[in-house]
Motif scaffolding. Structure first.
Motif, PDB file in Angstrom:
ATOM      1  N   LYS A 236       0.859  -1.179   0.000  1.00  0.00           N
ATOM      2  CA  LYS A 236       0.000   0.000   0.000  1.00  0.00           C
ATOM      3  C   LYS A 236       0.897   1.230   0.000  1.00  0.00           C
ATOM      4  O   LYS A 236       1.811   1.346   0.825  1.00  0.00           O
ATOM      5  CB  LYS A 236      -0.908   0.000   1.226  1.00  0.00           C
ATOM      6  N   ILE A 237       0.646   2.140  -0.940  1.00  0.00           N
ATOM      7  CA  ILE A 237       1.462   3.350  -1.068  1.00  0.00           C
ATOM      8  C   ILE A 237       0.533   4.554  -1.148  1.00  0.00           C
ATOM      9  O   ILE A 237      -0.386   4.578  -1.965  1.00  0.00           O
ATOM     10  CB  ILE A 237       2.333   3.318  -2.345  1.00  0.00           C
ATOM     11  N   HIS A 238       0.766   5.538  -0.306  1.00  0.00           N
ATOM     12  CA  HIS A 238       0.012   6.789  -0.387  1.00  0.00           C
ATOM     13  C   HIS A 238       1.002   7.945  -0.425  1.00  0.00           C
ATOM     14  O   HIS A 238       1.913   8.023   0.407  1.00  0.00           O
ATOM     15  CB  HIS A 238      -0.936   6.949   0.798  1.00  0.00           C
ATOM     16  N   THR A 254       1.633  12.297 -14.378  1.00  0.00           N
ATOM     17  CA  THR A 254       2.558  11.184 -14.146  1.00  0.00           C
ATOM     18  C   THR A 254       2.118  10.373 -12.936  1.00  0.00           C
ATOM     19  O   THR A 254       2.155   9.131 -12.956  1.00  0.00           O
ATOM     20  CB  THR A 254       3.987  11.714 -13.931  1.00  0.00           C
ATOM     21  N   LEU A 255       1.676  11.064 -11.885  1.00  0.00           N
ATOM     22  CA  LEU A 255       1.180  10.364 -10.699  1.00  0.00           C
ATOM     23  C   LEU A 255      -0.084   9.571 -11.032  1.00  0.00           C
ATOM     24  O   LEU A 255      -0.268   8.445 -10.560  1.00  0.00           O
ATOM     25  CB  LEU A 255       0.907  11.358  -9.577  1.00  0.00           C
ATOM     26  N   ASN A 264      -2.019  -0.712  -5.437  1.00  0.00           N
ATOM     27  CA  ASN A 264      -2.430  -0.138  -4.158  1.00  0.00           C
ATOM     28  C   ASN A 264      -1.849   1.255  -3.936  1.00  0.00           C
ATOM     29  O   ASN A 264      -1.511   1.620  -2.810  1.00  0.00           O
ATOM     30  CB  ASN A 264      -2.018  -1.070  -3.009  1.00  0.00           C
ATOM     31  N   PHE A 265      -1.757   2.032  -5.024  1.00  0.00           N
ATOM     32  CA  PHE A 265      -1.212   3.386  -4.931  1.00  0.00           C
ATOM     33  C   PHE A 265      -2.322   4.424  -4.989  1.00  0.00           C
ATOM     34  O   PHE A 265      -3.240   4.330  -5.805  1.00  0.00           O
ATOM     35  CB  PHE A 265      -0.222   3.640  -6.073  1.00  0.00           C
ATOM     36  N   SER A 266      -2.224   5.409  -4.108  1.00  0.00           N
ATOM     37  CA  SER A 266      -3.136   6.553  -4.138  1.00  0.00           C
ATOM     38  C   SER A 266      -2.328   7.807  -3.830  1.00  0.00           C
ATOM     39  O   SER A 266      -1.231   7.732  -3.257  1.00  0.00           O
ATOM     40  CB  SER A 266      -4.262   6.384  -3.108  1.00  0.00           C
ATOM     41  N   PHE A 267      -2.848   8.952  -4.215  1.00  0.00           N
ATOM     42  CA  PHE A 267      -2.141  10.194  -3.901  1.00  0.00           C
ATOM     43  C   PHE A 267      -3.141  11.328  -3.705  1.00  0.00           C
ATOM     44  O   PHE A 267      -4.289  11.271  -4.171  1.00  0.00           O
ATOM     45  CB  PHE A 267      -1.128  10.554  -4.988  1.00  0.00           C
ATOM     46  N   ALA A 268      -2.689  12.354  -2.999  1.00  0.00           N
ATOM     47  CA  ALA A 268      -3.490  13.552  -2.772  1.00  0.00           C
ATOM     48  C   ALA A 268      -2.603  14.766  -2.960  1.00  0.00           C
ATOM     49  O   ALA A 268      -1.434  14.765  -2.552  1.00  0.00           O
ATOM     50  CB  ALA A 268      -4.080  13.537  -1.362  1.00  0.00           C
ATOM     51  N   THR A 285       0.335  18.188   6.667  1.00  0.00           N
ATOM     52  CA  THR A 285      -0.023  17.581   7.950  1.00  0.00           C
ATOM     53  C   THR A 285      -1.537  17.533   8.179  1.00  0.00           C
ATOM     54  O   THR A 285      -2.012  16.732   8.984  1.00  0.00           O
ATOM     55  CB  THR A 285       0.640  18.336   9.105  1.00  0.00           C
ATOM     56  N   GLN A 286      -2.293  18.371   7.481  1.00  0.00           N
ATOM     57  CA  GLN A 286      -3.749  18.367   7.649  1.00  0.00           C
ATOM     58  C   GLN A 286      -4.413  17.209   6.905  1.00  0.00           C
ATOM     59  O   GLN A 286      -5.600  16.951   7.106  1.00  0.00           O
ATOM     60  CB  GLN A 286      -4.336  19.694   7.146  1.00  0.00           C
ATOM     61  N   TYR A 287      -3.666  16.538   6.065  1.00  0.00           N
ATOM     62  CA  TYR A 287      -4.259  15.490   5.234  1.00  0.00           C
ATOM     63  C   TYR A 287      -3.549  14.148   5.424  1.00  0.00           C
ATOM     64  O   TYR A 287      -3.570  13.293   4.544  1.00  0.00           O
ATOM     65  CB  TYR A 287      -4.226  15.921   3.762  1.00  0.00           C
ATOM     66  N   MET A 288      -2.982  13.980   6.599  1.00  0.00           N
ATOM     67  CA  MET A 288      -2.343  12.702   6.909  1.00  0.00           C
ATOM     68  C   MET A 288      -3.408  11.595   6.972  1.00  0.00           C
ATOM     69  O   MET A 288      -4.479  11.795   7.548  1.00  0.00           O
ATOM     70  CB  MET A 288      -1.618  12.783   8.249  1.00  0.00           C
ATOM     71  N   PRO A 289      -3.130  10.436   6.415  1.00  0.00           N
ATOM     72  CA  PRO A 289      -4.085   9.320   6.462  1.00  0.00           C
ATOM     73  C   PRO A 289      -4.079   8.680   7.845  1.00  0.00           C
ATOM     74  O   PRO A 289      -3.251   7.814   8.141  1.00  0.00           O
ATOM     75  CB  PRO A 289      -3.571   8.367   5.385  1.00  0.00           C
ATOM     76  N   GLU A 290      -5.013   9.101   8.694  1.00  0.00           N
ATOM     77  CA  GLU A 290      -5.031   8.636  10.079  1.00  0.00           C
ATOM     78  C   GLU A 290      -5.119   7.116  10.171  1.00  0.00           C
ATOM     79  O   GLU A 290      -4.467   6.493  11.018  1.00  0.00           O
ATOM     80  CB  GLU A 290      -6.210   9.273  10.825  1.00  0.00           C
TER      81      GLU A 290
END
Length: 341
Positions: A236-238, A254-255, A264-268, A285-290
Protein backbone atom coordinates in the motif's frame (compact mmCIF):
# COMPACT_ATOMS: atom_id res chain seq x y z
CA UNK A 1 30.15 -16.86 -13.08
CA UNK A 2 27.28 -14.78 -11.75
CA UNK A 3 27.87 -11.74 -9.58
CA UNK A 4 25.90 -9.41 -7.33
CA UNK A 5 25.82 -5.62 -7.20
CA UNK A 6 26.71 -4.19 -3.81
CA UNK A 7 26.00 -0.57 -2.86
CA UNK A 8 28.48 0.73 -0.30
CA UNK A 9 27.07 3.78 1.50
CA UNK A 10 29.79 5.71 3.33
CA UNK A 11 29.15 8.08 6.24
CA UNK A 12 30.04 11.15 4.15
CA UNK A 13 27.09 10.46 1.82
CA UNK A 14 29.10 8.92 -1.02
CA UNK A 15 27.77 5.70 -2.54
CA UNK A 16 29.95 3.34 -4.57
CA UNK A 17 28.67 0.28 -6.43
CA UNK A 18 30.87 -2.78 -6.79
CA UNK A 19 30.45 -6.27 -8.21
CA UNK A 20 30.83 -9.24 -5.88
CA UNK A 21 31.40 -12.63 -7.47
CA UNK A 22 29.39 -15.68 -6.40
CA UNK A 23 30.99 -17.12 -3.27
CA UNK A 24 33.27 -14.10 -2.79
CA UNK A 25 33.60 -12.37 0.57
CA UNK A 26 32.56 -8.74 0.55
CA UNK A 27 35.88 -7.47 1.88
CA UNK A 28 37.73 -9.27 -0.93
CA UNK A 29 35.32 -7.88 -3.51
CA UNK A 30 35.86 -4.34 -2.21
CA UNK A 31 39.65 -4.70 -2.35
CA UNK A 32 39.38 -6.11 -5.87
CA UNK A 33 37.42 -2.96 -6.77
CA UNK A 34 40.18 -0.83 -5.16
CA UNK A 35 38.10 0.18 -2.13
CA UNK A 36 39.86 -0.36 1.19
CA UNK A 37 37.08 -1.14 3.63
CA UNK A 38 38.10 -1.02 7.33
CA UNK A 39 39.89 -4.21 8.38
CA UNK A 40 42.59 -5.45 10.71
CA UNK A 41 42.68 -9.22 11.13
CA UNK A 42 40.46 -10.33 8.17
CA UNK A 43 39.82 -13.53 10.16
CA UNK A 44 36.59 -12.68 12.02
CA UNK A 45 38.40 -11.94 15.28
CA UNK A 46 38.76 -8.17 15.72
CA UNK A 47 35.42 -6.75 14.51
CA UNK A 48 37.15 -3.82 12.76
CA UNK A 49 35.35 -4.56 9.48
CA UNK A 50 31.86 -4.41 11.03
CA UNK A 51 29.24 -2.76 8.79
CA UNK A 52 25.45 -2.86 8.53
CA UNK A 53 23.51 -4.69 5.82
CA UNK A 54 20.48 -2.53 5.00
CA UNK A 55 19.07 -5.01 2.50
CA UNK A 56 19.88 -8.17 0.62
CA UNK A 57 20.60 -11.83 1.33
CA UNK A 58 23.95 -13.10 2.54
CA UNK A 59 25.78 -15.79 4.49
CA UNK A 60 27.57 -14.59 7.63
CA UNK A 61 29.79 -17.64 7.72
CA UNK A 62 30.84 -19.34 10.94
CA UNK A 63 34.55 -18.54 11.17
CA UNK A 64 34.25 -15.58 13.53
CA UNK A 65 34.14 -15.17 17.29
CA UNK A 66 31.30 -13.70 19.32
CA UNK A 67 33.47 -10.83 20.55
CA UNK A 68 33.73 -9.69 16.94
CA UNK A 69 30.01 -10.10 16.13
CA UNK A 70 27.45 -11.02 18.75
CA UNK A 71 24.19 -12.83 17.96
CA UNK A 72 22.26 -9.64 18.86
CA UNK A 73 24.35 -7.61 16.43
CA UNK A 74 23.86 -10.18 13.69
CA UNK A 75 20.09 -10.13 14.26
CA UNK A 76 20.15 -6.35 13.78
CA UNK A 77 21.86 -6.61 10.39
CA UNK A 78 25.45 -6.05 11.43
CA UNK A 79 27.98 -8.05 9.43
CA UNK A 80 31.69 -8.67 9.26
CA UNK A 81 32.71 -7.90 5.69
CA UNK A 82 35.68 -10.26 6.00
CA UNK A 83 33.23 -13.15 6.47
CA UNK A 84 30.03 -12.02 4.73
CA UNK A 85 29.28 -13.69 1.38
CA UNK A 86 26.42 -11.97 -0.50
CA UNK A 87 23.88 -14.18 -2.24
CA UNK A 88 21.93 -11.27 -3.79
CA UNK A 89 22.34 -7.57 -4.47
CA UNK A 90 22.93 -5.79 -1.15
CA UNK A 91 23.06 -2.31 0.36
CA UNK A 92 25.79 -1.93 2.99
CA UNK A 93 26.28 1.03 5.32
CA UNK A 94 29.99 1.64 6.01
CA UNK A 95 30.60 3.62 9.25
CA UNK A 96 33.57 5.58 7.91
CA UNK A 97 34.11 8.15 5.17
CA UNK A 98 34.81 7.25 1.57
CA UNK A 99 38.15 9.08 1.80
CA UNK A 100 39.23 6.83 4.67
CA UNK A 101 38.59 3.87 2.36
CA UNK A 102 40.73 5.44 -0.37
CA UNK A 103 37.80 6.00 -2.68
CA UNK A 104 35.51 8.94 -3.31
CA UNK A 105 32.87 10.50 -5.46
CA UNK A 106 32.39 9.46 -9.06
CA UNK A 107 31.95 11.99 -11.85
CA UNK A 108 30.29 11.34 -15.19
CA UNK A 109 29.24 13.41 -18.18
CA UNK A 110 25.84 13.80 -19.81
CA UNK A 111 24.39 15.88 -22.61
CA UNK A 112 21.16 17.84 -22.63
CA UNK A 113 18.42 16.03 -24.55
CA UNK A 114 15.49 18.25 -23.63
CA UNK A 115 14.39 20.93 -21.17
CA UNK A 116 10.64 20.80 -20.50
CA UNK A 117 9.00 23.82 -18.87
CA UNK A 118 6.16 23.36 -16.39
CA UNK A 119 4.43 26.71 -15.93
CA UNK A 120 6.78 29.12 -14.18
CA UNK A 121 7.32 26.60 -11.39
CA UNK A 122 9.77 23.98 -12.57
CA UNK A 123 11.55 22.32 -15.45
CA UNK A 124 12.28 18.69 -16.18
CA UNK A 125 15.86 18.33 -17.36
CA UNK A 126 16.38 15.30 -19.61
CA UNK A 127 19.98 14.17 -20.00
CA UNK A 128 21.64 11.42 -22.02
CA UNK A 129 24.57 9.87 -20.18
CA UNK A 130 27.81 9.40 -22.05
CA UNK A 131 28.93 5.84 -21.39
CA UNK A 132 27.42 3.34 -18.99
CA UNK A 133 24.04 4.03 -17.43
CA UNK A 134 24.43 5.37 -13.89
CA UNK A 135 23.64 3.05 -11.01
CA UNK A 136 22.06 4.57 -7.92
CA UNK A 137 19.48 3.84 -5.26
CA UNK A 138 16.03 5.31 -5.98
CA UNK A 139 15.83 8.57 -4.03
CA UNK A 140 19.51 9.48 -4.26
CA UNK A 141 20.89 12.66 -5.82
CA UNK A 142 23.85 14.05 -7.74
CA UNK A 143 25.67 17.35 -7.78
CA UNK A 144 25.43 18.97 -11.21
CA UNK A 145 28.10 21.47 -12.19
CA UNK A 146 26.62 24.72 -13.53
CA UNK A 147 28.71 25.45 -16.64
CA UNK A 148 30.96 28.48 -16.38
CA UNK A 149 30.25 29.12 -12.71
CA UNK A 150 32.61 26.81 -10.85
CA UNK A 151 29.63 25.88 -8.65
CA UNK A 152 27.28 22.91 -8.45
CA UNK A 153 23.71 22.28 -7.38
CA UNK A 154 22.19 19.11 -5.88
CA UNK A 155 19.22 17.42 -7.58
CA UNK A 156 17.51 14.09 -6.97
CA UNK A 157 17.04 11.69 -9.85
CA UNK A 158 13.41 11.55 -10.95
CA UNK A 159 14.14 8.61 -13.25
CA UNK A 160 14.82 4.99 -12.36
CA UNK A 161 18.34 3.57 -11.94
CA UNK A 162 20.09 1.91 -14.82
CA UNK A 163 18.83 4.16 -17.63
CA UNK A 164 21.04 6.17 -19.96
CA UNK A 165 18.29 8.82 -20.25
CA UNK A 166 18.07 10.42 -16.80
CA UNK A 167 15.74 13.16 -15.59
CA UNK A 168 15.62 15.79 -12.86
CA UNK A 169 12.72 17.96 -11.64
CA UNK A 170 14.21 21.39 -10.94
CA UNK A 171 12.48 24.36 -9.31
CA UNK A 172 12.55 27.56 -11.35
CA UNK A 173 14.09 30.37 -9.31
CA UNK A 174 14.14 33.90 -10.83
CA UNK A 175 17.78 34.94 -10.90
CA UNK A 176 18.87 31.46 -9.81
CA UNK A 177 22.20 30.12 -11.00
CA UNK A 178 20.91 26.86 -12.49
CA UNK A 179 17.63 28.43 -13.63
CA UNK A 180 19.58 31.03 -15.57
CA UNK A 181 21.67 28.39 -17.28
CA UNK A 182 18.64 26.21 -18.08
CA UNK A 183 16.97 29.18 -19.78
CA UNK A 184 19.74 29.19 -22.40
CA UNK A 185 20.57 25.46 -22.44
CA UNK A 186 20.38 23.70 -25.78
CA UNK A 187 20.32 20.02 -26.80
CA UNK A 188 23.86 18.68 -26.93
CA UNK A 189 25.19 20.91 -24.17
CA UNK A 190 27.41 18.93 -21.81
CA UNK A 191 27.12 18.74 -18.03
CA UNK A 192 29.32 17.08 -15.45
CA UNK A 193 27.60 15.24 -12.61
CA UNK A 194 29.02 13.85 -9.37
CA UNK A 195 27.34 11.05 -7.49
CA UNK A 196 25.31 9.17 -6.53
CA UNK A 197 25.03 10.67 -3.07
CA UNK A 198 22.78 10.54 -0.04
CA UNK A 199 21.19 8.18 2.45
CA UNK A 200 17.64 9.10 1.40
CA UNK A 201 16.64 6.12 -0.72
CA UNK A 202 13.96 3.45 -0.87
CA UNK A 203 14.61 0.51 1.46
CA UNK A 204 13.42 -3.03 0.89
CA UNK A 205 10.40 -3.95 2.96
CA UNK A 206 6.78 -4.98 3.06
CA UNK A 207 5.27 -2.25 5.27
CA UNK A 208 2.85 0.30 3.80
CA UNK A 209 4.62 3.34 2.35
CA UNK A 210 3.71 6.96 3.09
CA UNK A 211 5.46 9.42 0.77
CA UNK A 212 5.37 13.14 1.66
CA UNK A 213 6.60 15.48 -1.08
CA UNK A 214 6.97 19.25 -0.96
CA UNK A 215 7.29 21.05 -4.30
CA UNK A 216 10.11 19.66 -6.41
CA UNK A 217 10.76 17.26 -3.54
CA UNK A 218 8.47 15.11 -5.67
CA UNK A 219 11.50 14.11 -7.77
CA UNK A 220 12.94 11.25 -5.67
CA UNK A 221 9.46 9.76 -5.24
CA UNK A 222 9.04 9.52 -9.01
CA UNK A 223 12.21 7.42 -9.09
CA UNK A 224 10.92 5.26 -6.24
CA UNK A 225 7.49 4.81 -7.82
CA UNK A 226 9.00 3.70 -11.11
CA UNK A 227 11.13 1.07 -9.35
CA UNK A 228 8.12 -0.13 -7.34
CA UNK A 229 5.95 -0.28 -10.47
CA UNK A 230 8.51 -2.32 -12.38
CA UNK A 231 8.78 -4.70 -9.43
CA UNK A 232 5.00 -5.16 -9.36
CA UNK A 233 4.82 -4.39 -5.65
CA UNK A 234 1.58 -5.04 -3.78
CA UNK A 235 2.50 -2.68 -0.94
CA UNK A 236 0.00 0.00 0.00
CA UNK A 237 1.46 3.35 -1.07
CA UNK A 238 0.01 6.79 -0.39
CA UNK A 239 1.69 10.00 -1.54
CA UNK A 240 0.80 13.50 -0.36
CA UNK A 241 2.11 16.22 -2.66
CA UNK A 242 2.08 19.70 -1.14
CA UNK A 243 2.83 22.95 -2.97
CA UNK A 244 2.45 26.69 -2.42
CA UNK A 245 0.43 27.69 -5.50
CA UNK A 246 -1.81 25.96 -8.02
CA UNK A 247 0.85 26.48 -10.70
CA UNK A 248 3.35 24.56 -8.60
CA UNK A 249 1.40 21.33 -9.08
CA UNK A 250 3.39 19.69 -11.87
CA UNK A 251 3.56 16.13 -13.22
CA UNK A 252 0.19 15.24 -11.71
CA UNK A 253 -0.53 13.28 -14.89
CA UNK A 254 2.56 11.18 -14.15
CA UNK A 255 1.18 10.36 -10.70
CA UNK A 256 -2.16 9.45 -12.24
CA UNK A 257 -0.36 7.04 -14.57
CA UNK A 258 1.19 5.31 -11.56
CA UNK A 259 -2.31 4.82 -10.15
CA UNK A 260 -2.95 2.56 -13.14
CA UNK A 261 0.35 0.69 -12.80
CA UNK A 262 0.43 0.18 -9.03
CA UNK A 263 -2.42 -1.82 -7.57
CA UNK A 264 -2.43 -0.14 -4.16
CA UNK A 265 -1.21 3.39 -4.93
CA UNK A 266 -3.14 6.55 -4.14
CA UNK A 267 -2.14 10.19 -3.90
CA UNK A 268 -3.49 13.55 -2.77
CA UNK A 269 -2.43 17.04 -3.78
CA UNK A 270 -2.50 19.97 -1.35
CA UNK A 271 -2.14 23.71 -2.07
CA UNK A 272 -1.18 26.16 0.67
CA UNK A 273 -2.41 29.36 -1.05
CA UNK A 274 -5.64 30.47 0.64
CA UNK A 275 -6.81 32.02 -2.63
CA UNK A 276 -6.62 28.67 -4.39
CA UNK A 277 -9.77 26.90 -5.53
CA UNK A 278 -8.09 23.53 -5.00
CA UNK A 279 -10.27 21.07 -3.04
CA UNK A 280 -7.50 20.50 -0.48
CA UNK A 281 -6.00 23.69 0.89
CA UNK A 282 -3.53 24.02 3.69
CA UNK A 283 -0.61 21.88 4.72
CA UNK A 284 0.44 18.29 4.23
CA UNK A 285 -0.02 17.58 7.95
CA UNK A 286 -3.75 18.37 7.65
CA UNK A 287 -4.26 15.49 5.23
CA UNK A 288 -2.34 12.70 6.91
CA UNK A 289 -4.09 9.32 6.46
CA UNK A 290 -5.03 8.64 10.08
CA UNK A 291 -6.06 5.06 9.35
CA UNK A 292 -2.74 4.31 7.69
CA UNK A 293 -0.76 5.80 10.57
CA UNK A 294 -2.89 4.01 13.12
CA UNK A 295 -3.15 0.60 11.51
CA UNK A 296 -0.21 0.10 9.21
CA UNK A 297 2.86 1.49 11.00
CA UNK A 298 4.09 2.67 7.60
CA UNK A 299 7.58 3.41 6.39
CA UNK A 300 7.53 7.20 5.99
CA UNK A 301 9.64 9.03 3.42
CA UNK A 302 9.64 12.83 3.44
CA UNK A 303 11.34 15.22 1.01
CA UNK A 304 10.70 18.94 1.05
CA UNK A 305 11.86 22.34 2.31
CA UNK A 306 13.00 22.61 5.95
CA UNK A 307 9.73 24.14 7.31
CA UNK A 308 7.75 21.22 5.89
CA UNK A 309 10.13 18.64 7.29
CA UNK A 310 10.06 20.29 10.72
CA UNK A 311 6.24 20.54 10.65
CA UNK A 312 5.85 16.83 9.89
CA UNK A 313 8.28 15.86 12.63
CA UNK A 314 6.35 18.03 15.11
CA UNK A 315 3.07 16.47 13.95
CA UNK A 316 4.36 12.97 14.61
CA UNK A 317 5.65 14.00 18.05
CA UNK A 318 2.40 15.72 19.03
CA UNK A 319 0.25 12.84 17.82
CA UNK A 320 2.50 10.21 19.34
CA UNK A 321 2.99 8.60 15.93
CA UNK A 322 5.99 6.31 15.59
CA UNK A 323 6.44 5.24 11.97
CA UNK A 324 7.91 1.83 11.28
CA UNK A 325 10.81 3.72 9.65
CA UNK A 326 11.20 7.45 9.02
CA UNK A 327 13.57 8.80 6.38
CA UNK A 328 13.64 12.46 5.41
CA UNK A 329 15.56 14.88 3.24
CA UNK A 330 15.57 18.65 3.66
CA UNK A 331 16.47 20.91 0.79
CA UNK A 332 16.60 24.57 -0.07
CA UNK A 333 16.16 25.14 -3.80
CA UNK A 334 19.27 27.25 -4.37
CA UNK A 335 21.60 25.44 -1.96
CA UNK A 336 24.41 23.15 -3.14
CA UNK A 337 23.97 20.70 -0.26
CA UNK A 338 21.21 18.56 1.20
CA UNK A 339 20.49 17.47 4.75
CA UNK A 340 19.43 13.85 5.01
CA UNK A 341 18.40 11.60 7.87
Amino acid sequence: MSSHTIALNFEDGVTRFIDCKAGEKLLDAAFRNKINLPMDCSDGVCGTCKCRAESGAYDLGSDYIEDALSPDEASQGLVLTCQMVPSSDCVITVPVSSVACKTGQQTFAATVAQVTLHNDAAVVLHLDVEGAAPVFLPGQYVNIDVPGSGLSRAYSFSSAPGERRITFLIKTIPGGLMSGWLARARPGDTLNLTGPLGSFYLRDGHAPLLFLAGGTGLAPFLSMLEVLARAGTQQKIHLIYGVTRDLDLVLVDTLEAYSARLANFSFATVVADEASSHPRKGWVTQYMPEDMLREGSPDVYLCGPPPMVDAVRRYFDEKGVTPNCFHYEKFTPNAPLKTIA
